[in-house]
Scaffold this motif. Structure first.
Motif, PDB file in Angstrom:
ATOM      1  N   SER A  96       9.014  -4.878 -18.498  1.00 39.28           N
ATOM      2  CA  SER A  96       7.548  -4.888 -18.400  1.00 39.28           C
ATOM      3  C   SER A  96       6.924  -6.198 -17.922  1.00 39.28           C
ATOM      4  CB  SER A  96       6.927  -4.456 -19.732  1.00 39.28           C
ATOM      5  OG  SER A  96       7.257  -5.351 -20.757  1.00 39.28           O
ATOM      6  N   PRO A  97       7.411  -7.405 -18.302  1.00 42.98           N
ATOM      7  CA  PRO A  97       6.697  -8.615 -17.873  1.00 42.98           C
ATOM      8  C   PRO A  97       6.585  -8.774 -16.362  1.00 42.98           C
ATOM      9  CG  PRO A  97       8.176  -9.139 -19.674  1.00 42.98           C
ATOM     10  CD  PRO A  97       8.490  -7.746 -19.251  1.00 42.98           C
ATOM     11  N   LEU A  98       7.658  -8.483 -15.635  1.00 42.62           N
ATOM     12  CA  LEU A  98       7.598  -8.580 -14.179  1.00 42.62           C
ATOM     13  C   LEU A  98       6.615  -7.570 -13.610  1.00 42.62           C
ATOM     14  CD1 LEU A  98      11.379  -9.069 -13.298  1.00 42.62           C
ATOM     15  CD2 LEU A  98       9.577 -10.793 -13.262  1.00 42.62           C
ATOM     16  N   LEU A  99       6.593  -6.362 -14.168  1.00 44.95           N
ATOM     17  CA  LEU A  99       5.650  -5.339 -13.711  1.00 44.95           C
ATOM     18  C   LEU A  99       4.213  -5.736 -14.036  1.00 44.95           C
ATOM     19  CD1 LEU A  99       7.631  -2.137 -14.804  1.00 44.95           C
ATOM     20  CD2 LEU A  99       7.356  -3.026 -12.476  1.00 44.95           C
ATOM     21  N   VAL A 100       4.006  -6.342 -15.202  1.00 38.37           N
ATOM     22  CA  VAL A 100       2.664  -6.798 -15.573  1.00 38.37           C
ATOM     23  C   VAL A 100       2.204  -7.901 -14.630  1.00 38.37           C
ATOM     24  CG1 VAL A 100       1.323  -8.016 -17.341  1.00 38.37           C
ATOM     25  CG2 VAL A 100       2.836  -6.139 -17.996  1.00 38.37           C
ATOM     26  N   GLY A 119       9.909 -18.794 -16.000  1.00 40.24           N
ATOM     27  CA  GLY A 119       9.997 -18.377 -17.393  1.00 40.24           C
ATOM     28  C   GLY A 119       9.948 -16.872 -17.547  1.00 40.24           C
ATOM     29  N   ILE A 120       9.063 -16.224 -16.795  1.00 37.86           N
ATOM     30  CA  ILE A 120       8.954 -14.762 -16.860  1.00 37.86           C
ATOM     31  C   ILE A 120      10.246 -14.105 -16.390  1.00 37.86           C
ATOM     32  CG2 ILE A 120       7.756 -12.765 -15.864  1.00 37.86           C
ATOM     33  CD1 ILE A 120       5.212 -14.566 -15.810  1.00 37.86           C
ATOM     34  N   VAL A 121      10.814 -14.630 -15.277  1.00 30.75           N
ATOM     35  CA  VAL A 121      12.067 -14.077 -14.752  1.00 30.75           C
ATOM     36  C   VAL A 121      13.201 -14.283 -15.755  1.00 30.75           C
ATOM     37  CG1 VAL A 121      13.821 -14.327 -12.955  1.00 30.75           C
ATOM     38  CG2 VAL A 121      11.395 -14.300 -12.333  1.00 30.75           C
ATOM     39  N   MET A 122      13.267 -15.462 -16.375  1.00 31.45           N
ATOM     40  CA  MET A 122      14.327 -15.726 -17.363  1.00 31.45           C
ATOM     41  C   MET A 122      14.204 -14.799 -18.557  1.00 31.45           C
ATOM     42  SD  MET A 122      14.503 -19.901 -17.336  1.00 31.45           S
ATOM     43  CE  MET A 122      15.784 -19.987 -18.595  1.00 31.45           C
ATOM     44  N   ILE A 123      12.974 -14.590 -19.019  1.00 33.25           N
ATOM     45  CA  ILE A 123      12.781 -13.709 -20.169  1.00 33.25           C
ATOM     46  C   ILE A 123      13.175 -12.279 -19.816  1.00 33.25           C
ATOM     47  CG2 ILE A 123      11.008 -12.644 -21.635  1.00 33.25           C
ATOM     48  CD1 ILE A 123       9.610 -15.380 -21.688  1.00 33.25           C
ATOM     49  N   SER A 124      12.705 -11.784 -18.677  1.00 31.59           N
ATOM     50  CA  SER A 124      13.044 -10.420 -18.287  1.00 31.59           C
ATOM     51  C   SER A 124      14.538 -10.262 -18.060  1.00 31.59           C
ATOM     52  CB  SER A 124      12.270 -10.039 -17.013  1.00 31.59           C
ATOM     53  OG  SER A 124      10.899  -9.861 -17.286  1.00 31.59           O
ATOM     54  N   GLY A 125      15.138 -11.228 -17.327  1.00 32.23           N
ATOM     55  CA  GLY A 125      16.575 -11.148 -17.059  1.00 32.23           C
ATOM     56  C   GLY A 125      17.402 -11.222 -18.317  1.00 32.23           C
ATOM     57  N   GLY A 126      17.036 -12.140 -19.220  1.00 35.57           N
ATOM     58  CA  GLY A 126      17.781 -12.266 -20.471  1.00 35.57           C
ATOM     59  C   GLY A 126      17.671 -11.029 -21.334  1.00 35.57           C
ATOM     60  N   ILE A 127      16.476 -10.448 -21.365  1.00 31.69           N
ATOM     61  CA  ILE A 127      16.261  -9.240 -22.170  1.00 31.69           C
ATOM     62  C   ILE A 127      17.098  -8.084 -21.645  1.00 31.69           C
ATOM     63  CG2 ILE A 127      14.550  -7.464 -22.713  1.00 31.69           C
ATOM     64  CD1 ILE A 127      12.495  -9.725 -22.967  1.00 31.69           C
ATOM     65  N   ILE A 128      17.087  -7.897 -20.326  1.00 33.00           N
ATOM     66  CA  ILE A 128      17.859  -6.792 -19.750  1.00 33.00           C
ATOM     67  C   ILE A 128      19.352  -7.035 -19.917  1.00 33.00           C
ATOM     68  CG2 ILE A 128      18.397  -5.592 -17.597  1.00 33.00           C
ATOM     69  CD1 ILE A 128      15.470  -5.985 -16.799  1.00 33.00           C
ATOM     70  N   THR A 151       5.218   2.275 -18.892  1.00 35.34           N
ATOM     71  CA  THR A 151       3.984   2.549 -19.647  1.00 35.34           C
ATOM     72  C   THR A 151       3.473   1.285 -20.341  1.00 35.34           C
ATOM     73  OG1 THR A 151       5.194   3.288 -21.627  1.00 35.34           O
ATOM     74  CG2 THR A 151       4.594   4.967 -20.016  1.00 35.34           C
ATOM     75  N   ILE A 152       4.391   0.444 -20.814  1.00 32.39           N
ATOM     76  CA  ILE A 152       3.979  -0.824 -21.420  1.00 32.39           C
ATOM     77  C   ILE A 152       3.225  -1.675 -20.405  1.00 32.39           C
ATOM     78  CG2 ILE A 152       4.805  -3.021 -22.362  1.00 32.39           C
ATOM     79  CD1 ILE A 152       7.216  -1.404 -23.503  1.00 32.39           C
ATOM     80  N   ALA A 153       3.784  -1.779 -19.196  1.00 36.63           N
ATOM     81  CA  ALA A 153       3.134  -2.574 -18.146  1.00 36.63           C
ATOM     82  C   ALA A 153       1.775  -2.004 -17.782  1.00 36.63           C
ATOM     83  CB  ALA A 153       4.044  -2.629 -16.909  1.00 36.63           C
ATOM     84  N   VAL A 154       1.686  -0.681 -17.690  1.00 38.05           N
ATOM     85  CA  VAL A 154       0.423  -0.050 -17.306  1.00 38.05           C
ATOM     86  C   VAL A 154      -0.661  -0.328 -18.340  1.00 38.05           C
ATOM     87  CG1 VAL A 154      -0.740   2.159 -16.936  1.00 38.05           C
ATOM     88  CG2 VAL A 154       1.488   1.738 -15.883  1.00 38.05           C
ATOM     89  N   GLY A 235       0.779 -11.773 -17.170  1.00 35.20           N
ATOM     90  CA  GLY A 235       2.238 -11.848 -17.099  1.00 35.20           C
ATOM     91  C   GLY A 235       2.807 -12.808 -18.117  1.00 35.20           C
ATOM     92  N   THR A 236       2.114 -13.923 -18.333  1.00 34.06           N
ATOM     93  CA  THR A 236       2.579 -14.921 -19.297  1.00 34.06           C
ATOM     94  C   THR A 236       2.491 -14.389 -20.720  1.00 34.06           C
ATOM     95  OG1 THR A 236       1.855 -16.708 -17.830  1.00 34.06           O
ATOM     96  CG2 THR A 236       2.215 -17.271 -20.134  1.00 34.06           C
TER      97      THR A 236
END
Length: 280
Positions: A96-100, A119-128, A151-154, A235-236
């Motif tokens: 969701s963060p990248l989509l947001v 930071g957003i990329v690291m968080i999304s990548g680490g989570i996945i 749906t979270i991003a939307v 996004g942040t």
């Protein structure tokens, strides 16, 4: 960003992971989500009696977000039927963060600096990475979790725009949006009947009680996020909120006895480092 606002968003992350663990730990997640929704809607009904109306410009976003949240609840329940907490939750939250960030850029021309993007990329990548490490993920399970992430991003982008149009009435905006959660018991009763909703009351009243507590935790968690979205980059705020996955891994390990490997702990550190990037 990571001043007192960021601290509150991190608190929201802990709360969010907690109510997701409560939902996942319940045998009947549809019923549990319904009782959570009843608690959320009941509190919201009380709140609107004592708060001013949001500005008229915010109402289309309140309605849209309320409806998307119902879809989110349904996809979340479906996702947890197909995956354990440490797998479904990170895929949904990590996507969701990248989509947001993309949605905020498209619809509000919101920009973030290079370090925040990292930071957003690291968080999304680490989570996945947490979700996919060492596991076979079925196509159906992955699709359900990714649908939840969309749906979270939307709803996050909708609420980020809507609360800024509410004339500073973040609490009222949140309460009116959560009134749509009264649709969850209607949906449950329509599909499974009123008896199925009340059946645990005698045999296992604790199941209803914990679901109601989870609902109260949920409304506090997302209320904080909506408040933060008034001034913080979408996004942040979204990425910082999704550090909740680290807390979900801890909860899954300690309370649900789910296995956590060294690689998964490493991915958690990547998420933490990404969150640190958002503080500069």
């Amino acid at each position: 960003m990571l001043s007192y606002t960021g601290g509150f968003v991190l608190l929201a992350a802990v709360l969010h992971a907690s109510w997701n663990a409560m939902l996942h730990g319940n045998d009947d997640r549809f019923r549990s989500m319904t009782w959570m929704s009843i608690a959320i809607a009941a509190v919201s009904t009380l709140v609107i009696l004592f708060t001013p109306l949001p500005a008229s410009a915010a109402w289309p976003y309140i309605v849209a977000s309320g409806l998307v949240h119902i879809v989110y609840n349904a996809t979340l329940v479906r996702s947890y039927r197909r995956n354990d907490l440490a797998q479904a939750y990170p895929v949904a939250r990590g996507s969701s963060p990248l989509l947001v960030t993309l949605g905020a850029a498209l619809f509000t021309h919101e920009a973030v600096g290079p370090l925040h993007v990292l930071g957003i990329v690291m968080i999304s990548g680490g989570i996945i990475a947490i979700a996919l490490e060492g596991r076979h993920v079925s196509r159906a399970g992955l699709l359900a979790a990714l649908t939840t992430g969309v749906t979270i991003a939307v709803y996050t982008v909708i609420d980020g725009i809507g609360v800024r149009l509410s004339d500073g009435e973040a609490l009222a905006y949140t309460a009116w949006m959560f009134l749509f959660y009264w649709l969850m018991p209607v949906l449950f009763i329509a599909t499974r009947g009123l008896t199925a909703l009340w059946s645990p009351a005698g045999a296992a009243p604790g199941a209803i009680g914990w679901s109601l507590v989870g609902g109260l935790i949920s409304i506090a968690a997302y209320g904080i996020v909506i408040w933060a979205l008034q001034s913080g980059a979408m996004g942040t705020v979204s990425a910082l909120r999704e550090t909740s996955v680290v807390f979900a891994v801890l909860i899954g390990r300690v309370f649900l006895r789910e296995t956590v490997s060294a690689k998964r702990w490493l991915a958690c550190l990547v998420v933490a480092a990404g969150a640190a990037c958002l503080g500069f």
